[in-house]
Design an enzyme around this catalytic site. Structure first.
Site, PDB file in Angstrom:
ATOM      1  N   ARG A 161       1.156  -1.409   0.030  1.00 15.55           N
ATOM      2  CA  ARG A 161      -0.202  -0.295  -0.645  1.00 15.55           C
ATOM      3  C   ARG A 161       0.730   1.290  -0.230  1.00 15.55           C
ATOM      4  O   ARG A 161       0.303   2.472  -0.991  1.00 15.55           O
ATOM      5  CB  ARG A 161      -0.434   0.044   1.313  1.00 15.55           C
ATOM      6  CG  ARG A 161      -2.345  -0.770   0.987  1.00 15.55           C
ATOM      7  CD  ARG A 161      -2.834  -1.110   2.580  1.00 15.55           C
ATOM      8  NE  ARG A 161      -2.189  -1.153   3.964  1.00 15.55           N
ATOM      9  CZ  ARG A 161      -2.621  -1.073   4.578  1.00 15.55           C
ATOM     10  NH1 ARG A 161      -3.101  -0.410   4.826  1.00 15.55           N
ATOM     11  NH2 ARG A 161      -1.201  -1.450   5.612  1.00 15.55           N
ATOM     12  N   ASN A 182      -6.341  -3.015   2.091  1.00 10.80           N
ATOM     13  CA  ASN A 182      -6.042  -4.310   2.323  1.00 10.80           C
ATOM     14  C   ASN A 182      -7.317  -4.757   2.314  1.00 10.80           C
ATOM     15  O   ASN A 182      -8.159  -4.201   2.787  1.00 10.80           O
ATOM     16  CB  ASN A 182      -5.908  -4.808   3.495  1.00 10.80           C
ATOM     17  CG  ASN A 182      -3.789  -4.800   3.316  1.00 10.80           C
ATOM     18  OD1 ASN A 182      -2.927  -4.588   2.394  1.00 10.80           O
ATOM     19  ND2 ASN A 182      -3.273  -4.610   4.654  1.00 10.80           N
TER      20      ASN A 182
END
Length: 90
Positions: free
Chosen positions: A20, A38
């Protein structure tokens, strides 16, 4: 050049490996907007908006991550949104 927005679900070793934050860095450096998060099933979801060539550069950059292993991606084009910046969610 016209902009596109894509919803992408990444499968593989994509959680717990800096995915990320790598995505955020690449998106910001390329002037792309959107978010990355996520998911409960071990995948990572992303909405990314900008020129298609720049989105492809981001995807290439993610594939070169040292610990990231993208096995496959589910991608679909979605409507553009008015937004600023790129966020990491959840």
């Amino acid at each position: 050049m016209s902009e596109v927005r894509k919803h992408i679900v990444f499968h593989g070793r994509v959680q717990g490996v800096g995915f990320r934050y790598t995505a955020k860095y690449l998106a910001q450096s390329l002037g792309l907007t959107g978010w990355v998060a996520n998911e409960w099933d071990g995948t990572v979801s992303m909405e990314i908006q900008g020129r298609e060539a720049l989105i492809n550069k981001l995807l290439v950059g993610l594939n070169h991550g040292q610990f990231i292993t993208i096995e496959w991606m589910d991608t679909k084009e979605i409507p553009l949104k008015e937004e600023h910046g790129f966020k990491v969610k959840g």
